[in-house]
Design an enzyme around this catalytic site. Structure first.
Site, PDB file in Angstrom:
ATOM      1  N   TYR A 152       0.859  -1.186   0.000  1.00 19.46           N
ATOM      2  CA  TYR A 152       0.000   0.000   0.000  1.00 19.46           C
ATOM      3  C   TYR A 152       0.890   1.229   0.000  1.00 19.46           C
ATOM      4  O   TYR A 152       1.817   1.324   0.819  1.00 19.46           O
ATOM      5  CB  TYR A 152      -0.904  -0.009   1.235  1.00 19.46           C
ATOM      6  CG  TYR A 152      -1.786   1.216   1.386  1.00 19.46           C
ATOM      7  CD1 TYR A 152      -1.574   2.118   2.435  1.00 19.46           C
ATOM      8  CD2 TYR A 152      -2.814   1.477   0.495  1.00 19.46           C
ATOM      9  CE1 TYR A 152      -2.385   3.240   2.580  1.00 19.46           C
ATOM     10  CE2 TYR A 152      -3.630   2.590   0.632  1.00 19.46           C
ATOM     11  CZ  TYR A 152      -3.413   3.467   1.686  1.00 19.46           C
ATOM     12  OH  TYR A 152      -4.211   4.586   1.821  1.00 19.46           O
ATOM     13  N   ASP A 247       9.330   2.600  -0.517  1.00 19.48           N
ATOM     14  CA  ASP A 247       8.325   3.306   0.280  1.00 19.48           C
ATOM     15  C   ASP A 247       8.539   2.893   1.743  1.00 19.48           C
ATOM     16  O   ASP A 247       8.101   1.827   2.167  1.00 19.48           O
ATOM     17  CB  ASP A 247       6.921   2.949  -0.205  1.00 19.48           C
ATOM     18  CG  ASP A 247       5.855   3.625   0.637  1.00 19.48           C
ATOM     19  OD1 ASP A 247       4.656   3.466   0.312  1.00 19.48           O
ATOM     20  OD2 ASP A 247       6.207   4.305   1.622  1.00 19.48           O
ATOM     21  N   LYS A 275       4.861   9.175   8.909  1.00 25.77           N
ATOM     22  CA  LYS A 275       4.617   8.587  10.234  1.00 25.77           C
ATOM     23  C   LYS A 275       5.636   9.020  11.297  1.00 25.77           C
ATOM     24  O   LYS A 275       5.580  10.133  11.822  1.00 25.77           O
ATOM     25  CB  LYS A 275       4.550   7.062  10.104  1.00 25.77           C
ATOM     26  CG  LYS A 275       3.340   6.601   9.236  1.00 25.77           C
ATOM     27  CD  LYS A 275       3.248   5.107   9.133  1.00 25.77           C
ATOM     28  CE  LYS A 275       2.246   4.680   8.083  1.00 25.77           C
ATOM     29  NZ  LYS A 275       0.879   4.526   8.595  1.00 25.77           N
TER      30      LYS A 275
HETATM   31  P1  KE4 Z   1      -0.703   8.350   4.609  1.00 26.95           P
HETATM   32  O1  KE4 Z   1      -1.202   9.079   3.356  1.00 26.95           O
HETATM   33  O2  KE4 Z   1      -1.805   7.548   5.268  1.00 26.95           O
HETATM   34  O3  KE4 Z   1       0.046   9.262   5.570  1.00 26.95           O
HETATM   35  O4  KE4 Z   1       0.421   7.308   4.140  1.00 26.95           O
HETATM   36  C1  KE4 Z   1       0.090   6.374   3.133  1.00 26.95           C
HETATM   37  C2  KE4 Z   1       1.059   5.202   3.213  1.00 26.95           C
HETATM   38  C3  KE4 Z   1       2.063   5.106   2.274  1.00 26.95           C
HETATM   39  N1  KE4 Z   1       2.956   4.087   2.302  1.00 26.95           N
HETATM   40  C4  KE4 Z   1       2.894   3.141   3.266  1.00 26.95           C
HETATM   41  C5  KE4 Z   1       3.903   2.030   3.268  1.00 26.95           C
HETATM   42  C6  KE4 Z   1       1.881   3.187   4.257  1.00 26.95           C
HETATM   43  O5  KE4 Z   1       1.828   2.224   5.205  1.00 26.95           O
HETATM   44  C7  KE4 Z   1       0.946   4.235   4.236  1.00 26.95           C
HETATM   45  C8  KE4 Z   1      -0.184   4.340   5.248  1.00 26.95           C
HETATM   46  N2  KE4 Z   1      -0.360   3.202   6.089  1.00 26.95           N
HETATM   47  C9  KE4 Z   1      -1.685   2.990   6.615  1.00 26.95           C
HETATM   48  C10 KE4 Z   1      -1.633   1.813   7.586  1.00 26.95           C
HETATM   49  N3  KE4 Z   1      -1.524   0.599   6.946  1.00 26.95           N
HETATM   50  C11 KE4 Z   1      -2.248   4.205   7.252  1.00 26.95           C
HETATM   51  C12 KE4 Z   1      -3.469   3.955   8.096  1.00 26.95           C
HETATM   52  C13 KE4 Z   1      -4.702   4.502   7.434  1.00 26.95           C
HETATM   53  O6  KE4 Z   1      -4.824   4.358   6.195  1.00 26.95           O
HETATM   54  O7  KE4 Z   1      -5.537   5.051   8.199  1.00 26.95           O
END
Ligand code: KE4
Length: 436
Positions: A152, A247, A275
């Site tokens: 993701y 990523d 994060k």
């Molecule tokens: P954000 O746009 O949510 O800050 O980051 C996206 C993202 C990008 N790359 C990786 C590897 C990530 O894990 C994420 C976001 N992770 C999720 C949890 N699996 C965020 C939680 C959510 O979507 O509320």
């Protein structure tokens, strides 16, 4: 704060708030994975966080293994974070003009992350990956890129094909509203299948702008790269003029101070972060080789912007958290705690005859209700999701908050010690019996 909303909120229970949230917010939550849709039940509403614990509106306490989905490696309300924000808040919340703290954070990331020579701060992981893809396409003059099923990378259109995290959890292989044109150039292969990547490069290597991946998957549960996988991607991308993009929004400052790229000794051309680097405030970053990064506006032609990018509160909290990590280096201890937790959980599940596999890496961990090995999203999808959902509920009732999805990694903070592990394993012994 005055107004009817505020007055109606004072004293409201989670159940009352959930009822209102469902009427005011799609699915009642501001991010799908929070909805408990894949585990059943409904989310509690948080009153406050403290160290390794959350307290909900009804006074219940939970040992927290979600930790805001990764950012809180120091736990909730750590004094250094609170102090940094308290100092900054009195000087303003946003300026739209450069600050010393942005330079400090950029220099810190350059010093700690092997593949970063220059970096741009943004407001989320999604912005970071979206921008990194645009940059990779501009630098190579190619549009096609490869991602892996179950990885993701946020919710920008080009990535929303067989994504992990919320999309996989909700079983939405493609999201409506994503035009075919946006994903036409997104190639998809199973994680860890180096042979398939080699074949793709043989057939279309000169069309590929980038190979984009989580070097350690955290959005399909925790899945490690097979030996040689990351190195193989590095060789193939170099041989064909494609960029390797790690990523590390989740793995950055979670599997070690220098992220997965330092831990596995494979340096990508571009890295995305988020994060942990914001200490719980909205943040993201993309960085890498300076010859590539110098293409980013206003130094170069690749446009990217953001009103709150490098926000003083986010950089205050991010600098404070990263500085603490660098001074104290908690990762060896976190490694031990994570291994003890996972070994204990697997033992407890085995005692009642539940097939499970899992492991930890730095301050991340994961357990699949699957006999294992799990080395791809395809493997993870065969796990017993229904039983996981019941286990999640049994653990929650016993005061342990696990990620409300089988397709997520668990996290640890420096505040998760011996007592927290024992408490978790004791709850797991009873929960496992209840779902056996
Ligand atoms: P954000 O746009 O949510 O800050 O980051 C996206 C993202 C990008 N790359 C990786 C590897 C990530 O894990 C994420 C976001 N992770 C999720 C949890 N699996 C965020 C939680 C959510 O979507 O509320």
């Amino acid at each position: 704060m005055s107004g009817s909303e505020r007055e109606r909120t004072i004293g409201a229970t989670s159940a009352e708030l959930w009822d209102r949230a469902l009427r005011a917010v799609p699915g009642g939550v501001n991010s799908p994975v929070r909805s408990f849709a894949s585990v059943g039940g409904q989310p509690f509403f948080v009153e406050k966080g403290d160290g390794a614990y959350l307290e909900d509106r009804d006074g219940r306490r939970y040992l927290d293994f979600v930790l805001s989905w990764g950012p809180l490696v120091l736990g909730h309300s750590h004094p250094v974070i609170v102090e940094a924000l308290r100092t900054q808040i009195g000087r303003g919340t946003s300026y739209g003009a450069p600050t010393a703290e942005e330079v400090e954070l950029a220099e810190r990331l350059i010093r700690l992350v092997p593949g970063i020579e220059m970096v741009r701060l943004v407001n989320s992981g999604t912005e970071a990956t979206m921008s990194a893809l645009r940059l990779a396409r501009a630098y190579t003059g190619r549009t096609r890129f490869l991602k892996f099923t179950g990885c993701y990378h946020g919710h920008a259109d080009p990535f929303l094909v067989a994504a992990g995290s919320g999309v996989a959890t909700l079983g939405l292989p493609n999201s409506p509203g994503v035009p075919e044109a946006s994903v036409r150039d997104t190639a998809l292969l199973p994680f860890n299948d180096l042979e398939a990547v080699e074949q793709l490069f043989d057939e279309r290597g000169d069309e590929l702008a980038a190979v984009f991946l989580e070097p350690v998957m955290g959005n399909a549960g925790l899945i490690l790269p097979n030996p040689g996988f990351l190195g193989g991607l590095r060789e193939l991308t170099e041989a064909h003029g494609a960029l390797l993009v790690f990523d590390e929004v989740m793995t950055g400052f979670r599997v070690g101070l220098g992220g997965a790229q330092e831990r596995f000794g494979v340096v990508p051309d571009l890295t995305t972060l988020g994060k942990v680097i914001g200490g719980g405030l909205p943040v993201g970053a993309f960085g890498g080789r300076s010859d590539i990064m110098k293409m980013v506006a206003p130094a170069g032609p690749v446009y990217q912007a953001g009103t709150l990018s490098g926000n003083p509160l986010a950089t205050a909290a991010g600098n404070a958290q990263l500085e603490w990590l660098e001074v104290h280096d908690p990762f060896p201890e976190l490694e031990v705690v994570g291994r003890k937790l996972v070994d204990g959980l697997l033992e407890v599940l085995e005692e009642v005859g539940i097939e499970a596999s899992g492991r930890s890496l730095g301050s991340m961990w994961g357990v699949f209700f699957h006999s294992g090995p799990v080395s791809s999203f395809e493997d993870a999808s065969e796990a017993d999701i229904e039983r996981f959902g019941r286990f999640h509920g049994e653990m929650l009732r016993r005061g342990v908050f696990l990620a409300p999805s089988p397709f997520e990694a668990g996290f640890l903070s420096v505040r998760h010690g011996e007592e927290e592990i024992e408490f978790t394993l004791s709850a797991a012994r009873e929960a496992a019996k209840a779902v056996a």
